[in-house]
Design a protein around this motif. Structure first.
Motif, PDB file in Angstrom:
ATOM      1  N   ALA A 219       2.826  -2.672   7.930  1.00 30.23           N
ATOM      2  CA  ALA A 219       2.773  -4.047   8.669  1.00 30.23           C
ATOM      3  C   ALA A 219       3.831  -4.149   9.810  1.00 30.23           C
ATOM      4  CB  ALA A 219       3.203  -5.169   7.685  1.00 30.23           C
ATOM      5  N   GLU A 220       4.775  -3.511   9.761  1.00 31.35           N
ATOM      6  CA  GLU A 220       5.910  -3.417  11.048  1.00 31.35           C
ATOM      7  C   GLU A 220       5.258  -2.923  12.017  1.00 31.35           C
ATOM      8  OE1 GLU A 220      10.363  -2.317  12.027  1.00 31.35           O
ATOM      9  OE2 GLU A 220       9.670  -1.753   9.934  1.00 31.35           O
TER      10      GLU A 220
ATOM     11  N   GLY B 288       2.582  -4.938  13.807  1.00 31.31           N
ATOM     12  CA  GLY B 288       3.125  -6.162  14.316  1.00 31.31           C
ATOM     13  C   GLY B 288       3.498  -5.693  15.678  1.00 31.31           C
TER      14      GLY B 288
ATOM     15  N   GLU C 216      -4.953  -5.931  17.482  1.00 27.83           N
ATOM     16  CA  GLU C 216      -5.121  -6.636  15.998  1.00 27.83           C
ATOM     17  C   GLU C 216      -5.886  -5.306  15.321  1.00 27.83           C
ATOM     18  OE1 GLU C 216      -7.265  -9.807  13.312  1.00 27.83           O
ATOM     19  OE2 GLU C 216      -6.562 -10.388  15.213  1.00 27.83           O
TER      20      GLU C 216
ATOM     21  N   THR D  27      -7.242  -4.592  11.281  1.00 28.87           N
ATOM     22  CA  THR D  27      -7.797  -5.143  10.146  1.00 28.87           C
ATOM     23  C   THR D  27      -8.220  -3.827   9.124  1.00 28.87           C
ATOM     24  OG1 THR D  27     -10.166  -5.055  10.543  1.00 28.87           O
ATOM     25  CG2 THR D  27      -8.795  -7.032  11.052  1.00 28.87           C
TER      26      THR D  27
ATOM     27  N   ASP E 167      -5.723  -8.760   7.713  1.00 23.84           N
ATOM     28  CA  ASP E 167      -4.952  -8.247   8.965  1.00 23.84           C
ATOM     29  C   ASP E 167      -3.900  -7.028   8.543  1.00 23.84           C
ATOM     30  OD1 ASP E 167      -3.149  -8.158  11.226  1.00 23.84           O
ATOM     31  OD2 ASP E 167      -2.441 -10.248  11.111  1.00 23.84           O
TER      32      ASP E 167
ATOM     33  N   SER F 228      -1.022  -6.602   9.678  1.00 27.03           N
ATOM     34  CA  SER F 228       0.292  -6.867  10.118  1.00 27.03           C
ATOM     35  C   SER F 228       0.866  -7.571   8.908  1.00 27.03           C
ATOM     36  CB  SER F 228       0.437  -7.428  11.438  1.00 27.03           C
ATOM     37  OG  SER F 228      -0.303  -8.783  11.568  1.00 27.03           O
ATOM     38  N   SER F 229       0.053  -7.966   7.795  1.00 24.57           N
ATOM     39  CA  SER F 229       0.737  -8.870   6.847  1.00 24.57           C
ATOM     40  C   SER F 229       0.726  -8.043   5.539  1.00 24.57           C
ATOM     41  CB  SER F 229      -0.525  -9.954   6.434  1.00 24.57           C
ATOM     42  OG  SER F 229      -0.296 -10.265   5.163  1.00 24.57           O
TER      43      SER F 229
ATOM     44  N   LEU G 249       1.629  -9.064   2.619  1.00 25.87           N
ATOM     45  CA  LEU G 249       0.772  -9.508   1.449  1.00 25.87           C
ATOM     46  C   LEU G 249      -0.333  -9.086   1.395  1.00 25.87           C
ATOM     47  CD1 LEU G 249       2.501 -12.980   1.369  1.00 25.87           C
ATOM     48  CD2 LEU G 249       3.062 -11.080  -0.057  1.00 25.87           C
ATOM     49  N   SER G 250      -1.234  -9.206   2.850  1.00 22.28           N
ATOM     50  CA  SER G 250      -2.436  -8.773   2.534  1.00 22.28           C
ATOM     51  C   SER G 250      -2.471  -7.157   2.262  1.00 22.28           C
ATOM     52  CB  SER G 250      -3.103  -8.819   3.958  1.00 22.28           C
ATOM     53  OG  SER G 250      -3.184 -10.202   4.340  1.00 22.28           O
TER      54      SER G 250
END
Length: 91
Positions: A23-24, A27, A32, A34, A47, A49-50, A52-53
């Motif tokens: 994710a880092e 970001g 973007e 996915t 995403d 970059s999340s 949690l996702s």
């Protein structure tokens, strides 16, 4: 839209530390990216970059995931994220 498949190399899957590293890195990209599971519709992808996702995806060790990106720099972005997913961050 560019697309690649990656195999999760971390023994804990895309959980905690591996998810945070991916994710880092995502970001910091201008493109973007996915992530989804093979066979799932592209519109259901999450995403990268999340954290949690990534954790919610539930991808475990040895499981394949599908990465997608669009636009300038898509191939480079996918290569970077694929490399991170295919690295065992638990070693």
């Amino acid at each position: 839209m560019a697309e690649v498949t990656a195999t999760v190399a971390s023994t804990v899957g895309l959980h905690a530390r591996p998810a945070a590293l991916v994710a880092e890195a995502a970001g910091e990209l201008d493109t973007e990216v996915t992530i989804g599971l093979p066979g799932e519709p592209a519109e259901d992808a999450m995403d990268v970059s999340s954290v949690l996702s990534l954790m919610a995806l539930g991808a475990g060790f040895g499981q394949e995931v599908v990465l997608r990106a669009e636009g300038p720099g898509a191939d480079e972005a996918l290569a970077k994220i694929k490399e991170l997913i295919e690295t065992n961050h638990d070693a």
